[in-house]
Write a protein that holds these residues in place. Structure first.
Motif, mmCIF file in Angstrom:
data_model
loop_
_atom_site.group_PDB
_atom_site.id
_atom_site.type_symbol
_atom_site.label_atom_id
_atom_site.label_comp_id
_atom_site.label_asym_id
_atom_site.label_seq_id
_atom_site.Cartn_x
_atom_site.Cartn_y
_atom_site.Cartn_z
ATOM 1 N N TYR A 465 0.829 -1.210 0.000
ATOM 2 C CA TYR A 465 0.000 0.000 0.000
ATOM 3 C C TYR A 465 0.864 1.261 0.000
ATOM 4 O O TYR A 465 0.572 2.226 -0.719
ATOM 5 N N ALA A 468 2.313 1.715 -3.473
ATOM 6 C CA ALA A 468 1.337 1.995 -4.529
ATOM 7 C C ALA A 468 0.567 3.295 -4.325
ATOM 8 O O ALA A 468 0.182 3.959 -5.291
ATOM 9 N N ARG A 469 0.329 3.694 -3.052
ATOM 10 C CA ARG A 469 -0.555 4.828 -2.818
ATOM 11 C C ARG A 469 0.079 5.974 -2.036
ATOM 12 O O ARG A 469 -0.143 7.144 -2.363
ATOM 13 N N CYS A 472 3.874 7.116 -3.691
ATOM 14 C CA CYS A 472 3.874 7.189 -5.155
ATOM 15 C C CYS A 472 3.271 8.521 -5.592
ATOM 16 O O CYS A 472 2.105 8.798 -5.324
#
Length: 592
Positions: A465, A468-469, A472
C-alpha cells in the motif's frame, strides 16, 4: 507517424533505464545479505534454534516413550469409559504433562545461565541474591499455607473420587450424578492449581546468587550479536563499550518489573526499559559512547524470529474455524477502519504514525508495530509512541478485562477469545487468561497465537500500500521491487521458524510437547527472546527525545486513535467470538 515512433522509442529507452535501475537495485539488495540487520536477525535466530535442537532433541527424559504411550492409552480408555474427564483422566494427563525436557539437569543448568532477576517485595537485593538463611525463613513462613493447601487438595480429591464412584455405579447414565462428579473434579483441579502455584514456589525456594550468571550472560549475548556487528559496518569496540551500559539498564528494568506490586498490575520490564531509557536520554542525556550499541532493530528482529518458532499450527487447529474468524476477520477490519479514522476524522499529519499505532493496537502490540514501522519506514520516535501507548494500555486491560469478565459471569471460552483478540502483548494475554481458569487461558493464548501470524501479512500489505498509494507521486509508478525493499525481511525468518517447528511438532506427536514445547522453546529460545526484547526496548528509550515526540501528541490524536480503535476492537471481537463459538460452532466450544 515519425513523431509516434520517436515517442515509442523514448518510452522504450525509459523502460530500459528503469529495468537497469531495478537490476542494479536487486544486485545491491542481495549484496547486503551480510550487512543488514534483517538478514542477521534471520541467521542468528535460526542459529539459536538449531543450537537448541542439538541440545534438547537427543536428550529426552528417561523412559519418555513408554510413559507417553501409557498415558495416552489411559486417556483413551477414560474417554471411552465416561462422558466427562474423570479423576483417572486428569491423573494420566498430569503424568504426561510432567514429562518435560526442562526438568532435566542439563536444561536446569541452561535455565540458570539465561535467568532473569528474581521477584522481590521490599528488599531489592533479593532480586539478585538470596542467602540460605533468608531462603529458610521464606520456606518456614510459606510452609503452613502450603501444607494446608495440600491437605485441602487431598480432601477435594477424595470427595471427587467418591462422587465419581457414585456416578460410575450408575454406569455414568445419570446426568445429575455425572454433574455432581464433574463439579467435584473441577473443585479438586482448582485447589490443585492453587497449591502448585506461588504457594509451592515460596515453600520450596532455595538460596541463589544470580550476579555471576548475569555477567556470563552479558558476555554471551554480546558475543552472539557481535557475529553480525562484524559485517554491518559498525565499530565493534564501540559496540562493546556501550553494550555493557545497555545491558545494565535492561537488568535494572527487569528488577523493577519483577517487584511483586509491579508484576501484579502488569508494569513489567518492557515498560520500565523504555521509561528508564527515556529518563536518561531526556535528563542527563544518553552517553555518547553507547550510540553504537543502540541497535534496536537488530535486537528486536532477532527476538521476533524466535517468537515465530513459538507459533505452532497444531495449537491453532485445536481452536478451529471460530478462532480463525475472531483473529483473521476482526483484525483487518479494525486495522483499516482505525487507519481511515486517523486520516479522515482526526486528520493526523503522519500517516506512518497512524498505521503504526493502528497495527500495534489491533494485531499484537510491539511485534506488529516493529514490522509495520519497517514496512512504511516510520520514524523511530513514532515507533516509540506506538510501543509506549501499547505498554500502558496493556497494563490497564490485563487487569480490567478479566475482572469484568469474571464479575459478569461470562463463559471462559468467550472471555478467553475476547482477551486473546484485544490485549496486545502475548505475555499479558496469558496472564489475563489465567484469571478465567485453564480453558480460558488456553483459548486466549491460542487466539493470540493465531493473530500473531498476521504480523507477516500486515507487513506485506502495508509495504504494498505504501509503495502503490502513499509514497507514489501522481502520474508515477513504483517498481514492484520497491515492495521487496520495504518488506521487513526478518518476517521471512518469523514465518520460516513457525513452519519448521510446527512441522516437527506435529511429526513428533506427544514427544513434541516434551522436547519442543517444554524443551527447546520454553527452556531456551523464549528466555533468549525475552532478553533480546529487553535490550531492544532499553535502546528505544535511550534513543528517544521528548521534544521530538511532543509535536506528534498535538491535540492528543495518537491517544484518541488508540482509544477509539481499541473500543471498536473490543466490540467487534466480543461479537465475533459469541457468534462463532456459541451460535455457529457450539460443538467446538463444548469440546474445549
Amino acid at each position: 507517424m515519425a513523431g509516434i515512433q520517436k515517442t515509442n522509442q523514448g518510452r522504450r529507452n525509459v523502460s530500459a533505464e528503469t529495468d537497469a535501475v531495478v537490476i542494479d537495485q536487486q544486485k545491491w539488495e542481495w549484496s547486503q545479505l551480510w550487512k543488514k540487520e534483517d538478514w542477521w536477525a534471520i541467521w542468528l535466530g535460526f542459529l539459536l534454534i538449531i543450537a537448541g535442537m542439538i541440545i534438547f532433541l537427543p536428550r529426552p527424559p528417561e523412559g519418555m516413550t513408554e510413559k507417553l504411550a501409557g498415558a495416552d492409552a489411559a486417556l483413551q480408555a477414560e474417554d471411552a469409559r465416561a462422558p466427562f474427564r474423570t479423576v483417572e483422566w486428569h491423573k494420566a494427563n498430569d503424568s504426561k504433562g510432567g514429562l518435560r525436557a526442562t526438568n532435566e539437569p542439563y536444561a536446569k543448568s541452561i535455565a540458570k545461565w539465561l535467568q532473569m532477576p528474581g521477584q522481590w517485595s521490599s528488599n531489592v537485593g533479593e532480586s539478585l541474591y538470596l542467602s540460605e538463611e533468608a531462603a529458610a525463613q521464606r520456606r518456614a513462613k510459606a510452609e503452613p499455607a502450603y501444607f494446608e493447601a495440600q491437605e485441602a487438595t487431598k480432601a477435594a480429591l477424595a470427595r471427587a473420587e467418591a462422587a465419581q464412584a457414585v456416578a460410575a455405579a450408575a454406569l455414568f447414565n445419570d446426568p445429575q450424578l455425572n454433574a455432581e462428579a464433574e463439579k467435584g473434579i473441577s473443585e479438586w483441579r482448582k485447589l490443585r492449581e492453587k497449591e502448585r502455584g506461588s504457594l509451592r514456589a515460596n515453600a520450596t525456594v532455595q538460596a541463589y546468587n544470580k550476579i555471576g550468571y548475569l555477567v556470563g550472560l552479558s558476555i554471551f549475548i554480546g558475543l552472539f550479536f557481535t557475529i553480525g556487528i562484524l559485517f554491518m559496518d559498525i565499530d565493534t569496540a564501540k559496540f562493546w563499550k556501550g553494550f555493557w551500559f545497555l545491558f545494565i539498564i535492561a537488568v535494572i528494568a527487569m528488577i523493577i518489573g519483577n517487584q511483586t506490586t509491579m508484576r501484579k498490575y502488569g508494569f513489567g520490564d518492557v515498560l520500565w526499559a523504555i521509561v528508564l531509557g527515556m529518563l536518561i536520554s531526556n535528563t542527563v542525556g544518553a552517553p555518547k559512547f553507547i550510540k553504537e550499541a543502540l541497535q534496536t532493530e537488530y535486537f528486536i528482529k532477532t527476538g521476533l524470529v524466535l517468537l515465530g518458532a513459538e507459533i505452532l499450527f497444531s495449537k491453532i487447529v485445536s481452536i478451529g474455524i471460530p478462532g480463525i474468524f475472531v483473529a483473521w476477520v476482526v483484525t483487518p477490519i479494525v486495522l483499516i477502519t482505525t487507519y481511515a479514522f486517523g486520516q479522515k476524522i482526526l486528520k493526523m499529519e503522519s500517516k506512518t504514525l497512524n498505521i503504526t499505532v493502528s497495527a500495534d493496537m489491533c494485531v499484537c502490540g510491539v511485534s506488529a508495530a516493529i514490522a509495520t514501522a519497517s514496512a512504511c519506514r516510520a520514524k523511530k520516535e513514532e515507533l516509540t509512541i506506538a510501543v509506549g501507548m501499547s505498554m500502558l494500555f496493556t497494563a490497564v486491560m490485563m487487569i480490567a478485562l478479566p475482572t469484568f469478565i469474571v464479575s459478569v459471569g461470562m463463559h471462559p471460552v468467550l472471555g478467553g477469545a475476547w482477551i486473546g483478540g484485544t490485549i496486545d502483548s502475548t505475555g499479558a494475554v496469558v496472564a489475563a487468561g489465567a484469571f478465567l481458569g485453564e480453558t480460558g487461558m488456553f483459548v486466549a493464548a491460542t487466539i493470540k497465537m493465531i493473530q500473531n501470524i498476521l504480523i507477516g501479512v500486515i507487513a506485506f500489505g502495508v509495504a504494498v500500500y505504501w509503495c502503490a498509494r502513499v509514497d507514489c507521486a501522481p502520474g508515477q509508478t513504483v517498481s514492484k521491487m520497491e515492495i521487496w525493499y520495504r518488506f521487513p525481511k526478518f518476517v521471512l525468518g518469523f514465518i520460516g521458524a513457525s513452519i519448521i517447528i510446527s512441522i516437527m511438532y506435529s511429526a513428533m506427536g506427544s514427544a513434541g510437547d516434551v522436547l519442543l514445547e517444554h524443551g527447546l522453546l520454553r527452556g531456551f529460545t523464549r528466555h533468549a527472546r525475552e532478553w533480546f526484547f529487553a535490550l531492544a526496548f532499553a535502546s528505544i528509550g535511550l534513543s528517544s527525545n521528548f521534544r521530538e515526540l511532543a509535536h506528534h501528541f498535538k491535540g492528543g490524536k495518537p491517544v484518541i486513535l488508540y482509544v477509539c480503535g481499541q473500543s471498536l476492537n473490543l466490540i467487534l471481537t466480543l461479537a465475533m467470538a459469541y457468534i462463532m463459538f456459541f451460535l455457529v460452532f457450539p460443538q467446538i466450544t463444548a469440546g474445549l
